[in-house]
Design an enzyme around this catalytic site. Structure first.
Site, short mmCIF file in Angstrom:
data_model
loop_
_atom_site.label_atom_id
_atom_site.label_comp_id
_atom_site.label_asym_id
_atom_site.label_seq_id
_atom_site.Cartn_x
_atom_site.Cartn_y
_atom_site.Cartn_z
N ASP A 64 -16.21 14.41 24.00
CA ASP A 64 -15.61 13.09 24.11
C ASP A 64 -16.75 12.13 24.41
O ASP A 64 -17.38 12.20 25.47
CB ASP A 64 -14.58 13.08 25.25
CG ASP A 64 -13.99 11.71 25.52
OD1 ASP A 64 -14.38 10.74 24.85
OD2 ASP A 64 -13.13 11.61 26.42
N SER A 148 -19.10 -3.08 12.75
CA SER A 148 -17.99 -3.38 11.85
C SER A 148 -18.11 -4.82 11.38
O SER A 148 -18.83 -5.62 12.00
CB SER A 148 -16.66 -3.20 12.60
OG SER A 148 -15.56 -3.74 11.90
N TYR A 161 -10.85 -4.93 19.95
CA TYR A 161 -11.66 -4.13 19.02
C TYR A 161 -12.87 -4.93 18.55
O TYR A 161 -14.01 -4.40 18.55
CB TYR A 161 -10.81 -3.71 17.82
CG TYR A 161 -11.56 -2.97 16.75
CD1 TYR A 161 -11.87 -1.62 16.89
CD2 TYR A 161 -11.96 -3.62 15.57
CE1 TYR A 161 -12.57 -0.94 15.90
CE2 TYR A 161 -12.65 -2.95 14.58
CZ TYR A 161 -12.96 -1.62 14.74
OH TYR A 161 -13.65 -0.94 13.77
N LYS A 165 -17.10 -4.23 18.98
CA LYS A 165 -18.05 -4.13 17.88
C LYS A 165 -19.14 -5.20 17.98
O LYS A 165 -20.27 -4.97 17.54
CB LYS A 165 -17.31 -4.20 16.54
CG LYS A 165 -16.39 -2.99 16.31
CD LYS A 165 -17.15 -1.67 16.39
CE LYS A 165 -16.28 -0.47 16.07
NZ LYS A 165 -17.04 0.80 16.10
#
Length: 265
Positions: A64, A148, A161, A165
Site C-alpha cells: 500500500d 494528470s 483529486y 495532482k
C-alpha cells in the site's frame, strides 16, 4: 537492435492493472526487468508473469503506497530480487468524484495518502536507494511520477483529486532540484481521458451526481480531444518509456501532458 533500457531494473507501483500494467509491459519490451507493486497480489503476479513472457525477469510485491514502510520495503525487494535498481515509476493513484462541499476528512485523508504521500514515499525511497547505489554514468537513476491533466487544470467535481495532482507537480519540481546533484532526474506524466476502470468509475459517479446518462461524461471529454479518440494505456506507456530512457537524460522537473490535445500549457 539495442533496447533503450536493457538491463535496467524498474519498479512500477499500481502495476497490476490499467496504465501501470501497460507501463510495466512497455518497459519490459524496452529491455528492463520489472518489479510489479500493487495492493492486489493476484494482479501483481499476473503482470509479473506477462513480463516474464516477454523474456525479462520480474518480481511481484504487495504494498500500500500510503504506508511509507511498505514503499521502502518494495524498493529493497526490487533491488534484492532483480539485482539492481534504476527507475522508479510512482504510478499508483485513486480518483474521487464529489463536489468540494461534500469532501469529508476521511475522503481527503484517503486520496492524499495514495496520490500525494504515495508519490512522496516513492521519491524518498528511490532517491535514497539510487544515491547509495551510485549507478554508473552522469544519470544514475530516474524517478517518474503520475500527475494528470487535472494537475494542470482543476476540474469541477474533481477538486480534491485535482489538488493531489497539482501536488505531484510540485513534488516533481522540488525533487528534481534536490536530487540533480546525485544524477537523478525527476519528471511526471500527465494523462488525459484514458479508457481504464478508473474512468468507468469516474463516469458512473458523474452520472449519479449530474443525472447524465452513463457514458455521457466520458463521451463529452473524449469529444474535446483534438486527435479524436480516447487515450489508451499504451499511449501513456510510450511517454513513460521516453522518460525512462536515455533520450530524456537532459529533462528534469517537468510534468508533460500526454492527452491527445485536451489541455494546453
Amino acid at each position: 537492435m539495442t533496447m533503450a533500457i536493457e538491463g535496467k531494473v524498474a519498479l512500477v507501483t499500481g502495476g497490476g492493472q490499467g496504465i501501470g500494467r501497460a507501463i510495466a509491459l512497455r518497459l519490459a519490451q524496452d529491455g528492463a526487468d520489472i518489479a510489479v507493486v500493487d495492493v492486489n497480489a493476484d494482479r501483481a503476479q499476473a503482470v509479473a508473469d506477462e513480463v516474464r513472457a516477454h523474456g525479462r525477469s520480474a518480481t511481484a510485491f504487495v504494498a500500500d503506497v500510503a504506508d511509507r514502510d511498505q514503499v521502502y520495503a518494495a524498493v529493497d525487494h526490487a533491488e534484492a530480487a532483480l539485482g539492481g535498481f534504476d527507475i522508479m515509476v510512482n504510478n499508483a493513484g485513486i480518483a474521487q468524484v464529489d463536489p468540494i462541499s461534500a469532501a469529508t476528512p476521511d475522503d481527503v485523508r484517503a486520496i492524499l495518502g495514495v496520490n500525494v504521500e504515495g508519490v512522496l514515499w516513492g521519491i524518498q525511497a528511490a532517491a535514497k536507494k539510487l544515491a547509495a547505489r551510485r549507478n554508473p554514468g552522469p544519470i544514475r537513476g530516474k524517478i517518474i511520477n503520475a500527475s494528470s491533466i487535472a494537475g494542470h487544470d482543476g476540474f469541477a467535481l474533481l477538486g480534491v483529486y485535482s489538488a493531489t495532482k497539482f501536488a505531484v507537480r510540485a513534488l516533481t519540481q522540488a525533487a528534481a532540484k534536490e536530487y540533480a546533484a546525485d544524477g537523478i532526474t525527476v519528471n511526471a506524466y500527465c494523462p488525459g481521458v484514458v479508457g481504464t476502470d478508473m474512468w468507468v468509475t469516474i463516469d458512473e459517479r458523474f452520472a449519479e451526481l449530474t443525472g447524465a446518462p452513463k457514458g455521457a461524461t466520458y463521451e463529452k471529454f473524449v469529444d474535446g480531444i483534438l486527435l479524436g479518440r480516447a487515450e489508451t494505456p499504451d499511449d501513456v506507456a510510450g511517454f513513460v518509456s521516453y522518460l525512462a530512457g536515455p533520450d530524456s537524460d537532459y529533462m528534469t522537473g517537468q510534468s508533460g501532458l500526454i492527452d491527445g490535445g485536451l489541455v494546453f500549457r
